[in-house]
Scaffold this motif. Sequence first.
Motif, PDB file in Angstrom:
ATOM      1  N   THR A 364     -41.129  -2.628 -20.122  1.00 31.11           N
ATOM      2  CA  THR A 364     -41.252  -4.022 -20.546  1.00 31.11           C
ATOM      3  C   THR A 364     -41.533  -4.957 -19.372  1.00 31.11           C
ATOM      4  OG1 THR A 364     -38.820  -4.274 -20.446  1.00 31.11           O
ATOM      5  CG2 THR A 364     -39.787  -3.676 -22.566  1.00 31.11           C
ATOM      6  N   ALA A 365     -40.917  -4.691 -18.218  1.00 33.71           N
ATOM      7  CA  ALA A 365     -41.116  -5.569 -17.058  1.00 33.71           C
ATOM      8  C   ALA A 365     -42.508  -5.447 -16.468  1.00 33.71           C
ATOM      9  CB  ALA A 365     -40.070  -5.255 -15.985  1.00 33.71           C
ATOM     10  N   SER A 366     -43.138  -4.291 -16.622  1.00 35.57           N
ATOM     11  CA  SER A 366     -44.450  -4.068 -16.005  1.00 35.57           C
ATOM     12  C   SER A 366     -45.619  -4.328 -16.944  1.00 35.57           C
ATOM     13  CB  SER A 366     -44.533  -2.637 -15.468  1.00 35.57           C
ATOM     14  OG  SER A 366     -44.353  -1.686 -16.502  1.00 35.57           O
ATOM     15  N   CYS A 367     -45.335  -4.593 -18.210  1.00 41.25           N
ATOM     16  CA  CYS A 367     -46.431  -4.758 -19.184  1.00 41.25           C
ATOM     17  C   CYS A 367     -46.454  -6.140 -19.817  1.00 41.25           C
ATOM     18  CB  CYS A 367     -46.329  -3.678 -20.266  1.00 41.25           C
ATOM     19  SG  CYS A 367     -46.643  -2.016 -19.633  1.00 41.25           S
ATOM     20  N   GLY A 368     -45.892  -7.118 -19.136  1.00 41.99           N
ATOM     21  CA  GLY A 368     -45.960  -8.492 -19.613  1.00 41.99           C
ATOM     22  C   GLY A 368     -45.140  -8.752 -20.860  1.00 41.99           C
ATOM     23  N   MET A 369     -44.036  -8.039 -21.028  1.00 43.18           N
ATOM     24  CA  MET A 369     -43.177  -8.219 -22.200  1.00 43.18           C
ATOM     25  C   MET A 369     -41.913  -8.989 -21.829  1.00 43.18           C
ATOM     26  SD  MET A 369     -43.399  -4.394 -23.874  1.00 43.18           S
ATOM     27  CE  MET A 369     -44.969  -3.578 -24.145  1.00 43.18           C
ATOM     28  N   GLU A 370     -41.308  -9.623 -22.807  1.00 42.06           N
ATOM     29  CA  GLU A 370     -40.051 -10.328 -22.591  1.00 42.06           C
ATOM     30  C   GLU A 370     -38.903  -9.331 -22.454  1.00 42.06           C
ATOM     31  OE1 GLU A 370     -39.646 -12.997 -25.865  1.00 42.06           O
ATOM     32  OE2 GLU A 370     -41.475 -14.128 -25.382  1.00 42.06           O
ATOM     33  N   SER A 371     -37.761  -9.810 -21.936  1.00 41.88           N
ATOM     34  CA  SER A 371     -36.625  -8.915 -21.720  1.00 41.88           C
ATOM     35  C   SER A 371     -36.092  -8.342 -23.028  1.00 41.88           C
ATOM     36  CB  SER A 371     -35.501  -9.653 -20.989  1.00 41.88           C
ATOM     37  OG  SER A 371     -35.033 -10.752 -21.759  1.00 41.88           O
ATOM     38  N   SER A 372     -36.327  -9.025 -24.143  1.00 40.06           N
ATOM     39  CA  SER A 372     -35.840  -8.556 -25.449  1.00 40.06           C
ATOM     40  C   SER A 372     -36.732  -7.478 -26.054  1.00 40.06           C
ATOM     41  CB  SER A 372     -35.738  -9.728 -26.426  1.00 40.06           C
ATOM     42  OG  SER A 372     -37.014 -10.338 -26.599  1.00 40.06           O
ATOM     43  N   ALA A 373     -37.866  -7.188 -25.423  1.00 42.60           N
ATOM     44  CA  ALA A 373     -38.810  -6.239 -26.017  1.00 42.60           C
ATOM     45  C   ALA A 373     -38.224  -4.842 -26.138  1.00 42.60           C
ATOM     46  CB  ALA A 373     -40.094  -6.200 -25.188  1.00 42.60           C
ATOM     47  N   GLY A 374     -37.417  -4.428 -25.152  1.00 37.24           N
ATOM     48  CA  GLY A 374     -36.807  -3.105 -25.218  1.00 37.24           C
ATOM     49  C   GLY A 374     -35.910  -2.957 -26.431  1.00 37.24           C
ATOM     50  N   GLU A 375     -35.172  -4.015 -26.751  1.00 37.47           N
ATOM     51  CA  GLU A 375     -34.319  -3.984 -27.940  1.00 37.47           C
ATOM     52  C   GLU A 375     -35.154  -3.876 -29.209  1.00 37.47           C
ATOM     53  OE1 GLU A 375     -30.886  -6.753 -30.126  1.00 37.47           O
ATOM     54  OE2 GLU A 375     -31.586  -7.229 -28.100  1.00 37.47           O
ATOM     55  N   THR A 376     -36.301  -4.538 -29.231  1.00 40.50           N
ATOM     56  CA  THR A 376     -37.193  -4.450 -30.385  1.00 40.50           C
ATOM     57  C   THR A 376     -37.723  -3.035 -30.558  1.00 40.50           C
ATOM     58  OG1 THR A 376     -37.866  -6.751 -29.982  1.00 40.50           O
ATOM     59  CG2 THR A 376     -39.249  -5.423 -31.455  1.00 40.50           C
ATOM     60  N   ILE A 377     -38.178  -2.431 -29.447  1.00 41.46           N
ATOM     61  CA  ILE A 377     -38.655  -1.047 -29.503  1.00 41.46           C
ATOM     62  C   ILE A 377     -37.555  -0.141 -30.024  1.00 41.46           C
ATOM     63  CG2 ILE A 377     -39.446   0.895 -28.092  1.00 41.46           C
ATOM     64  CD1 ILE A 377     -40.670  -1.243 -26.169  1.00 41.46           C
ATOM     65  N   PHE A 378     -36.354  -0.321 -29.501  1.00 45.37           N
ATOM     66  CA  PHE A 378     -35.205   0.496 -29.912  1.00 45.37           C
ATOM     67  C   PHE A 378     -34.947   0.337 -31.412  1.00 45.37           C
ATOM     68  CE2 PHE A 378     -31.043   2.146 -30.229  1.00 45.37           C
ATOM     69  CZ  PHE A 378     -30.700   2.807 -29.049  1.00 45.37           C
ATOM     70  N   ALA A 379     -34.940  -0.904 -31.890  1.00 44.17           N
ATOM     71  CA  ALA A 379     -34.617  -1.157 -33.297  1.00 44.17           C
ATOM     72  C   ALA A 379     -35.661  -0.564 -34.238  1.00 44.17           C
ATOM     73  CB  ALA A 379     -34.485  -2.667 -33.529  1.00 44.17           C
ATOM     74  N   VAL A 380     -36.931  -0.775 -33.931  1.00 42.44           N
ATOM     75  CA  VAL A 380     -37.992  -0.234 -34.793  1.00 42.44           C
ATOM     76  C   VAL A 380     -37.930   1.285 -34.805  1.00 42.44           C
ATOM     77  CG1 VAL A 380     -40.484  -0.002 -35.060  1.00 42.44           C
ATOM     78  CG2 VAL A 380     -39.492  -2.234 -34.520  1.00 42.44           C
ATOM     79  N   ALA A 381     -37.783   1.881 -33.605  1.00 38.73           N
ATOM     80  CA  ALA A 381     -37.730   3.342 -33.517  1.00 38.73           C
ATOM     81  C   ALA A 381     -36.550   3.904 -34.285  1.00 38.73           C
ATOM     82  CB  ALA A 381     -37.645   3.770 -32.048  1.00 38.73           C
ATOM     83  N   ARG A 382     -35.373   3.335 -34.063  1.00 37.77           N
ATOM     84  CA  ARG A 382     -34.149   3.898 -34.628  1.00 37.77           C
ATOM     85  C   ARG A 382     -34.057   3.700 -36.137  1.00 37.77           C
ATOM     86  NH1 ARG A 382     -29.788   5.535 -31.689  1.00 37.77           N
ATOM     87  NH2 ARG A 382     -31.459   6.071 -30.237  1.00 37.77           N
ATOM     88  N   THR A 383     -34.835   2.778 -36.697  1.00 40.72           N
ATOM     89  CA  THR A 383     -34.825   2.599 -38.152  1.00 40.72           C
ATOM     90  C   THR A 383     -35.133   3.914 -38.856  1.00 40.72           C
ATOM     91  OG1 THR A 383     -35.450   0.270 -37.968  1.00 40.72           O
ATOM     92  CG2 THR A 383     -35.846   1.337 -40.084  1.00 40.72           C
ATOM     93  N   ALA A 384     -36.052   4.693 -38.310  1.00 42.67           N
ATOM     94  CA  ALA A 384     -36.382   5.984 -38.928  1.00 42.67           C
ATOM     95  C   ALA A 384     -35.180   6.920 -38.890  1.00 42.67           C
ATOM     96  CB  ALA A 384     -37.564   6.621 -38.200  1.00 42.67           C
ATOM     97  N   GLY A 385     -34.466   6.944 -37.778  1.00 42.92           N
ATOM     98  CA  GLY A 385     -33.279   7.794 -37.686  1.00 42.92           C
ATOM     99  C   GLY A 385     -32.175   7.336 -38.612  1.00 42.92           C
ATOM    100  N   TRP A 386     -32.000   6.026 -38.710  1.00 48.98           N
ATOM    101  CA  TRP A 386     -30.976   5.513 -39.635  1.00 48.98           C
ATOM    102  C   TRP A 386     -31.260   5.960 -41.062  1.00 48.98           C
ATOM    103  CZ3 TRP A 386     -31.567  -0.070 -37.372  1.00 48.98           C
ATOM    104  CH2 TRP A 386     -30.859  -0.154 -36.169  1.00 48.98           C
ATOM    105  N   ILE A 387     -32.520   5.899 -41.442  1.00 49.58           N
ATOM    106  CA  ILE A 387     -32.870   6.302 -42.809  1.00 49.58           C
ATOM    107  C   ILE A 387     -32.655   7.802 -42.991  1.00 49.58           C
ATOM    108  CG2 ILE A 387     -34.771   6.467 -44.466  1.00 49.58           C
ATOM    109  CD1 ILE A 387     -35.765   3.758 -43.287  1.00 49.58           C
TER     110      ILE A 387
END
Length: 418
Positions: A364-387
């Motif tokens: 996230t720091a090297s690709c022009g993303m905000e600090s919250s982007a990692g949490e977004t990636i985590f949440a979207v990814a983990r939704t599949a596991g939760w289901i």
Amino acid sequence: MRDHDPASGHEDPRLSTREAAELLGVKPETVYAYVSRGQLSSRRTPGGRGSTFDAREVEALARRNRRETGGSPGPGGELSVRTRLTFIDKNRYYFRGVDATELAARHSYEEVAEWLWTGRMSPGTTFTAPASSVTAARRAADALPEHSGPTDRLRVAAVAAAVADPLRFDLTGEAVLGTARILIPTLVSALPPKRRDHRDEGSLAQRLWGRLSGRPPAEAHLRVLDTALALLVDHDLAASTLAVRVAASARAHTYAAVSAGLGVLEGPLHGAASGLAHRLLQEVLDLGDAAPVIAQELRAGRRIPGLGHRLYPGEDPRARALFALLEEIPEAAPALAAARDIVATTARHTPLHANVDLALGVLTASCGMESSAGETIFAVARTAGWIAHALEEYGERPLRMRPSGHYVGPKPPQPLPG
């Protein structure tokens, strides 16, 4: 192994003690305890060394245990839940018995999600959402205050998508899978795009990239993001996953179960940890040296984000896989160097290895993303596991995730308060 039963004239499937223990999910000593309690019968092997057990009898006991005591105390007194999804062993982890890092290296996020849900690989699968679901989610998310974070938008989007789905209470396997394939792209579509010319097309990683970074992605960028999503699909019974299973145990519908996971994810010790690692990396990059930044963190009594994991004695395999891909992105070199400096500097105080939060911070720091982007990636990814976990829990006895409280208050009866 198989023994011949002369009385029946048919082959009678028999299991060794080790095989029976693995099927039951217990130690070999516990298998013999079942025999002594009359719950299993055994037969001595020829020569008198060891015993064998009727496979059907063992399978029946395993089913009974899952039904009656599926949520039971583990070896350390913690809640233990039988699952066929993720196994963590030393410095590796597996999805349905297959090395998760190898799966993520060879398959897209959507394909890994389908593997976790069904145990079948579906090459080329993509997730799309109907306009009604996307419209409802965007309207609800856009109504939030301007300072709202991405996880706030995801939680509201999940609720709005649920309201738009009149069949959300159908908990049959196919219905839940249908919901999963719609909900995940709906969540991504509810996030505001970073560029006006962004279009919702291509893989989920392509669509998510345009909502995390305003830079046009190269193939290497999309590869590392897609791999991150696939690596983060599941990680056994993390706190958010346990919340999802509790909701599913109460027969909450899929959207509600995912909402429970999103609520827990916001904690700084879970999904938000990558944001702390991102900010730490930025400080090191600004100063050009990790030592004063680490010293400040230690002086304040704070743990260093992005380092150490209670399940891995060595380096987090997810971090190792992502660092290898980030090496192929030239603009990630400074953040990678800063991450190595953090690990090396901290090692003087305590030997900790990089975890996936530090790797997400580099991305996230090297690709022009905000600090919250990692949490977004985590949440979207983990939704599949939760289901995937909700699917398992819907097949168990309802309301089994109900531990007993250990009361330590005043001994009753107490007088009424004045």
